[in-house]
Design a protein around this motif. Structure first.
Motif, short mmCIF file in Angstrom:
data_model
loop_
_atom_site.label_atom_id
_atom_site.label_comp_id
_atom_site.label_asym_id
_atom_site.label_seq_id
_atom_site.Cartn_x
_atom_site.Cartn_y
_atom_site.Cartn_z
N PRO A 1 8.20 -2.91 -3.15
CA PRO A 1 7.79 -3.13 -1.76
C PRO A 1 8.58 -4.24 -1.07
O PRO A 1 8.69 -4.25 0.16
N LEU A 2 9.16 -5.14 -1.86
CA LEU A 2 9.92 -6.23 -1.27
C LEU A 2 11.29 -5.79 -0.79
O LEU A 2 11.75 -6.21 0.29
N THR A 3 11.96 -4.91 -1.54
CA THR A 3 13.35 -4.59 -1.24
C THR A 3 13.62 -3.12 -0.93
O THR A 3 14.73 -2.78 -0.51
N GLU A 4 12.64 -2.23 -1.13
CA GLU A 4 12.93 -0.80 -1.03
C GLU A 4 12.02 -0.04 -0.07
O GLU A 4 12.10 1.18 0.02
N ILE A 5 11.16 -0.75 0.66
CA ILE A 5 10.29 -0.11 1.65
C ILE A 5 10.41 -0.88 2.95
O ILE A 5 10.26 -2.10 2.98
N THR A 6 10.67 -0.15 4.04
CA THR A 6 10.81 -0.75 5.36
C THR A 6 9.90 -0.04 6.34
O THR A 6 9.92 1.19 6.45
N CYS B 1 10.39 3.90 5.74
CA CYS B 1 11.47 4.48 4.96
C CYS B 1 11.47 3.88 3.57
O CYS B 1 11.44 2.65 3.41
N CYS B 2 11.48 4.73 2.56
CA CYS B 2 11.59 4.31 1.16
C CYS B 2 12.96 4.74 0.64
O CYS B 2 13.33 5.90 0.75
N ALA B 3 13.69 3.78 0.07
CA ALA B 3 15.02 4.09 -0.45
C ALA B 3 15.41 3.04 -1.47
O ALA B 3 14.92 1.90 -1.43
N PRO B 4 16.31 3.39 -2.42
CA PRO B 4 16.78 2.41 -3.39
C PRO B 4 17.32 1.16 -2.70
O PRO B 4 17.73 1.20 -1.54
N LYS B 5 17.34 0.05 -3.44
CA LYS B 5 17.66 -1.25 -2.86
C LYS B 5 18.97 -1.26 -2.07
O LYS B 5 19.03 -1.77 -0.95
N ALA B 6 20.02 -0.70 -2.66
CA ALA B 6 21.32 -0.72 -1.98
C ALA B 6 21.28 0.06 -0.67
O ALA B 6 21.87 -0.38 0.34
N LEU B 7 20.58 1.19 -0.65
CA LEU B 7 20.45 1.97 0.57
C LEU B 7 19.56 1.26 1.58
O LEU B 7 19.85 1.22 2.78
N SER B 8 18.46 0.69 1.10
CA SER B 8 17.54 -0.04 1.99
C SER B 8 18.21 -1.24 2.63
O SER B 8 17.94 -1.58 3.78
N GLU C 1 0.83 -1.21 0.00
CA GLU C 1 0.00 0.00 0.00
C GLU C 1 0.87 1.26 0.00
O GLU C 1 0.53 2.26 -0.65
N ILE C 2 1.97 1.22 0.71
CA ILE C 2 2.90 2.36 0.70
C ILE C 2 3.46 2.56 -0.70
O ILE C 2 3.52 3.69 -1.21
N ALA C 3 3.85 1.47 -1.34
CA ALA C 3 4.39 1.55 -2.71
C ALA C 3 3.36 2.14 -3.66
O ALA C 3 3.69 2.98 -4.52
N LEU C 4 2.11 1.73 -3.52
CA LEU C 4 1.04 2.24 -4.37
C LEU C 4 0.84 3.74 -4.15
O LEU C 4 0.68 4.51 -5.11
N LYS C 5 0.85 4.14 -2.89
CA LYS C 5 0.68 5.56 -2.59
C LYS C 5 1.82 6.39 -3.17
O LYS C 5 1.60 7.44 -3.79
N MET C 6 3.05 5.94 -3.00
CA MET C 6 4.20 6.67 -3.51
C MET C 6 4.15 6.78 -5.04
O MET C 6 4.50 7.82 -5.62
N THR D 1 1.33 6.63 -6.92
CA THR D 1 0.17 7.44 -7.30
C THR D 1 0.41 8.92 -7.08
O THR D 1 0.10 9.75 -7.96
N LEU D 2 0.97 9.29 -5.93
CA LEU D 2 1.12 10.70 -5.58
C LEU D 2 2.38 11.33 -6.17
O LEU D 2 2.36 12.51 -6.54
N TYR D 3 3.46 10.57 -6.25
CA TYR D 3 4.75 11.17 -6.60
C TYR D 3 5.41 10.53 -7.82
O TYR D 3 6.55 10.89 -8.15
N ALA D 4 4.72 9.59 -8.46
CA ALA D 4 5.30 8.85 -9.60
C ALA D 4 6.63 8.22 -9.22
O ALA D 4 7.54 8.10 -10.04
N ALA D 5 6.75 7.83 -7.95
CA ALA D 5 7.98 7.23 -7.43
C ALA D 5 7.81 5.71 -7.37
O ALA D 5 6.87 5.22 -6.74
N LYS D 6 8.69 4.99 -8.01
CA LYS D 6 8.59 3.54 -8.07
C LYS D 6 9.52 2.90 -7.04
O LYS D 6 10.75 2.98 -7.17
N TYR D 7 8.95 2.31 -6.01
CA TYR D 7 9.70 1.59 -5.00
C TYR D 7 9.22 0.14 -4.96
O TYR D 7 8.01 -0.11 -4.92
#
Length: 388
Positions: free
Chosen positions: A84-89, A247-254, A69-74, A76-82
């Motif tokens: 959910p398995l590896t980039e959202i904690t 926290c949403c961040a690219p895979k390496a940062l996450s 749901e966080i990935a979907l919100k990001m 929808t609102l910001y055109a940000a692709k994260y």
């Protein structure tokens, strides 16, 4: 004998002023928490999740439905692709996410740029990581009607070969300012020239006024590639006591972030996660938050116009600053202390958000009001302030 790792840290101004407000039976417009309960539907969903058996350790990065749901919100609102398995904690509030980000990125000798006035958890986290905070002040308002502003030249000039991280908090606590498109353009240019990372504290993302969209740092790919974007359900759903953020961040940062997260808290309260995942499927639960708080902002702003305070409009958050120089020339701390005792309204001095709260730069005759309160509470506070 114990050597304190934070010898300069004492009781926070929020605790001090809340305690003083309680002792004086004052209206507490200081500490930033909503006065009202969360939606009954959300409470019922927590109850259901508990009864459905979601009471044991959930997956360390957060339960799948909530991350999705966080990935979907990001998106929808910001055109940000994260992913959910590896980039959202999912984290134990935004404060844990801030600490985990700093511990994951900052080593002994590294420098971290923070903009003053700033939220009080940043600097202790930097010091615990062995880093050095580098303070860059926002430009304080000089004329009536003005607010704080960012001097990006000062920000960039503070970057050295030791700089590892820049912490940005928008919508900004305590000033209520937000970023504009040109700010993001400038930030992109800075990141293109300097090898640094960004911590974006965006916990007030859904409280931006005048129908303006929030410009998340996640909305610019060149910025999001180097950024830990942090937010919180506490501010969005009136659940600050639940302590659930993300926290949403690219895979390496996450990946590095999760190494710290798993040994700080391991995971986050299970039934709250499942309830939040179900509740946020209805986007109106957060899309309408800005209009809800703008009404309260206008109530307080217009009420303060009837007093000797000079209010400053906020672009976002549930805070509003006001200048009290027509009332007193006391320091900000002394003013709010006397105000609480004499007039029974508790506020926060903006100087408390500076490294040296007693400095001239920190004292601009400004106080912070929190308007996340019932209208009756705000009106009673206004009446007390009119009497000054």
């Amino acid at each position: 004998m114990l050597n304190s790792k934070l010898p300069d840290v004492g009781t926070t101004i929020f605790t001090i002023m809340s305690q003083l407000s309680a002792e004086q039976k004052a209206i507490n417009l200081g500490q930033g928490f909503p006065e009202f309960n969360p939606d009954e539907k959300l409470i019922a969903l927590v109850d259901k999740a508990m009864k459905d058996g979601y009471n044991q350790y959930p997956y360390m990065p957060g339960v799948a439905p909530l991350r999705e749901e966080i990935a979907l919100k990001m998106s929808t609102l910001y055109a940000a692709k994260y992913d959910p398995l590896t980039e959202i904690t999912v984290t134990n509030g935004a404060t844990e996410a801030i600490m985990a980000t700093i511990l994951a990125t900052v080593s002994v000798g590294d420098e971290v740029i923070v903009l003053e006035p700033c939220y009080d958890s940043y600097v202790p986290s930097i010091r615990l990581a062995g880093g050095t905070p580098i303070f860059v002040p926002l430009t304080a308002p000089k004329n009536e009607g003005e607010s704080f502003s960012i001097d990006w030249e000062r920000v960039e000039s503070a970057i050295t070969e030791k700089t590892k991280l820049l912490i940005l908090n928008f919508p900004h606590n305590p000033t209520g300012i937000t970023l504009k498109e040109n700010d993001l353009n400038i930030l992109e240019g800075i990141l293109d020239k300097h090898n640094i990372l960004i911590l974006a504290d965006e916990v007030y993302e859904h409280i931006v006024f005048n129908n303006k969209p929030f410009l998340s740092l996640s909305s610019r790919p060149a910025i999001s590639a180097k950024t830990f974007v942090i937010s919180s359900f506490g501010k969005t759903f009136h659940t600050t006591g639940w302590k659930v953020g993300y926290c949403c961040a690219p895979k390496a940062l996450s990946n590095e972030f999760r190494k710290i997260h798993q040994f700080m808290v391991f995971t986050v309260c299970s039934p709250m996660q499942y309830a939040l995942a179900e509740f946020m499927k209805d986007s109106s639960t957060y899309i309408n938050l800005a209009s809800f708080y703008q009404e309260k902002h206008e109530l307080l702003y217009n009420g303060l116009l009837k007093t000797k305070f000079k209010p400053i409009r906020s672009d976002g958050t549930f805070f509003l600053l006001a200048n009290y120089s027509d009332i007193s020339r006391q320091s900000e701390y002394d003013f709010v202390t006397e105000l609480t005792k004499k007039h029974k309204v508790g506020l926060i001095p903006v100087s408390a958000f500076y490294k040296d709260s007693t400095s001239e730069e920190a004292n601009n005759y400004l106080v912070r009001f929190c308007f996340a309160k019932y209208d009756a509470t705000l009106n009673e506070a206004i009446n007390r302030l009119i009497a000054i």
